[in-house]
Design a protein around this motif. Structure first.
Motif, PDB file in Angstrom:
ATOM      1  N   UNK A  75       0.834  -1.196   0.000  1.00 40.03           N
ATOM      2  CA  UNK A  75       0.000   0.000   0.000  1.00 40.03           C
ATOM      3  C   UNK A  75       0.872   1.252   0.000  1.00 40.03           C
ATOM      4  N   UNK A  76       0.445   2.270  -0.746  1.00 43.75           N
ATOM      5  CA  UNK A  76       1.175   3.533  -0.830  1.00 43.75           C
ATOM      6  C   UNK A  76       0.228   4.684  -0.510  1.00 43.75           C
ATOM      7  N   UNK A  77       0.811   5.856  -0.326  1.00 44.37           N
ATOM      8  CA  UNK A  77       0.004   7.064  -0.091  1.00 44.37           C
ATOM      9  C   UNK A  77       0.727   8.265  -0.673  1.00 44.37           C
ATOM     10  N   UNK A  78      -0.050   9.290  -1.076  1.00 44.27           N
ATOM     11  CA  UNK A  78       0.529  10.561  -1.534  1.00 44.27           C
ATOM     12  C   UNK A  78      -0.347  11.706  -1.036  1.00 44.27           C
ATOM     13  N   UNK A  79       0.296  12.872  -0.873  1.00 46.48           N
ATOM     14  CA  UNK A  79      -0.394  14.098  -0.494  1.00 46.48           C
ATOM     15  C   UNK A  79       0.213  15.247  -1.287  1.00 46.48           C
ATOM     16  N   UNK A  80      -0.634  16.150  -1.780  1.00 48.43           N
ATOM     17  CA  UNK A  80      -0.166  17.303  -2.529  1.00 48.43           C
ATOM     18  C   UNK A  80      -0.631  18.560  -1.802  1.00 48.43           C
ATOM     19  N   UNK A  88      -5.037  17.554  -1.973  1.00 49.92           N
ATOM     20  CA  UNK A  88      -5.551  16.236  -2.314  1.00 49.92           C
ATOM     21  C   UNK A  88      -4.559  15.192  -1.851  1.00 49.92           C
ATOM     22  N   UNK A  89      -5.038  13.997  -1.683  1.00 51.67           N
ATOM     23  CA  UNK A  89      -4.191  12.880  -1.317  1.00 51.67           C
ATOM     24  C   UNK A  89      -4.946  11.593  -1.552  1.00 51.67           C
ATOM     25  N   UNK A  91      -4.312   6.902  -1.744  1.00 50.77           N
ATOM     26  CA  UNK A  91      -3.472   5.737  -1.510  1.00 50.77           C
ATOM     27  C   UNK A  91      -4.063   4.538  -2.208  1.00 50.77           C
ATOM     28  N   UNK A  92      -3.328   3.445  -2.199  1.00 48.83           N
ATOM     29  CA  UNK A  92      -3.823   2.242  -2.840  1.00 48.83           C
ATOM     30  C   UNK A  92      -2.728   1.214  -3.005  1.00 48.83           C
ATOM     31  N   UNK A  93      -2.933   0.353  -3.965  1.00 46.24           N
ATOM     32  CA  UNK A  93      -2.011  -0.756  -4.187  1.00 46.24           C
ATOM     33  C   UNK A  93      -1.245  -0.675  -5.496  1.00 46.24           C
ATOM     34  N   UNK A  94      -1.589   0.228  -6.399  1.00 44.14           N
ATOM     35  CA  UNK A  94      -0.966   0.277  -7.724  1.00 44.14           C
ATOM     36  C   UNK A  94      -0.654   1.697  -8.144  1.00 44.14           C
ATOM     37  N   UNK A  95       0.461   2.266  -7.924  1.00 41.26           N
ATOM     38  CA  UNK A  95       0.810   3.592  -8.458  1.00 41.26           C
ATOM     39  C   UNK A  95      -0.360   4.562  -8.462  1.00 41.26           C
ATOM     40  N   UNK A  96      -0.340   5.529  -9.340  1.00 40.62           N
ATOM     41  CA  UNK A  96      -1.425   6.482  -9.445  1.00 40.62           C
ATOM     42  C   UNK A  96      -0.985   7.716 -10.198  1.00 40.62           C
ATOM     43  N   UNK A  97      -1.891   8.674 -10.322  1.00 36.35           N
ATOM     44  CA  UNK A  97      -1.614   9.930 -11.010  1.00 36.35           C
ATOM     45  C   UNK A  97      -2.039  11.100 -10.143  1.00 36.35           C
ATOM     46  N   UNK A  98      -1.271  12.192 -10.250  1.00 38.41           N
ATOM     47  CA  UNK A  98      -1.582  13.433  -9.562  1.00 38.41           C
ATOM     48  C   UNK A  98      -1.673  14.509 -10.634  1.00 38.41           C
TER      49      UNK A  98
END
Length: 124
Positions: A75-80, A88-89, A91-98
């Motif tokens: 699991x990953x997470x991001x915050x902008x 926005x922020x 998380x999940x199991x497969x990469x992502x886009x911002x």
């Protein structure tokens, strides 16, 4: 229905920003000041890092597009953040886009947990 035509010839002078009247803006003024006019996508991956604050000093709003790469598994997470406000922020199991719009003069930052930057591009 009647209508006028649009011409590329200048028929009025453009007033300074903040002038409150009904003056037509010239094409050159719009291109120089509107979002997208004269801006291009630039790949900036090599000059960006998570957890670092950057300032949009272009004098115009920019777009930020980031592809996240899940090289670590799990699991990953991001915050902008823009100007220290969490915009926005996720998380999940497969990469992502911002994808964010950053106003002129604003400070922006991407924080990551258990994920890496794949590509980072800015429309500036």
């Amino acid at each position: 229905a009647g209508g006028g035509s649009i011409s590329s010839t200048t028929t009025a002078t453009t007033q300074p920003v903040g002038t409150n009247n009904s003056t037509i803006a010239t094409t050159a003024f719009v291109i120089a000041n509107a979002f997208g006019g004269g801006q291009t996508w630039q790949l900036v991956t090599s000059s960006r890092s998570p957890g670092v604050a950057y300032t949009n000093s272009t004098g115009r709003a920019i777009s930020v597009a980031i592809a996240l790469a899940d090289y670590f598994g799990g699991t990953f997470a991001w915050e902008f953040y823009i100007n220290s406000v969490l915009i926005n922020g996720s998380g999940g199991d497969f990469g992502g886009q911002v994808f964010m719009i950053v106003p002129a003069g604003s400070i922006y930052q991407l924080n990551l947990g258990n994920v890496a930057i794949g590509e980072w591009a800015e429309y500036r």
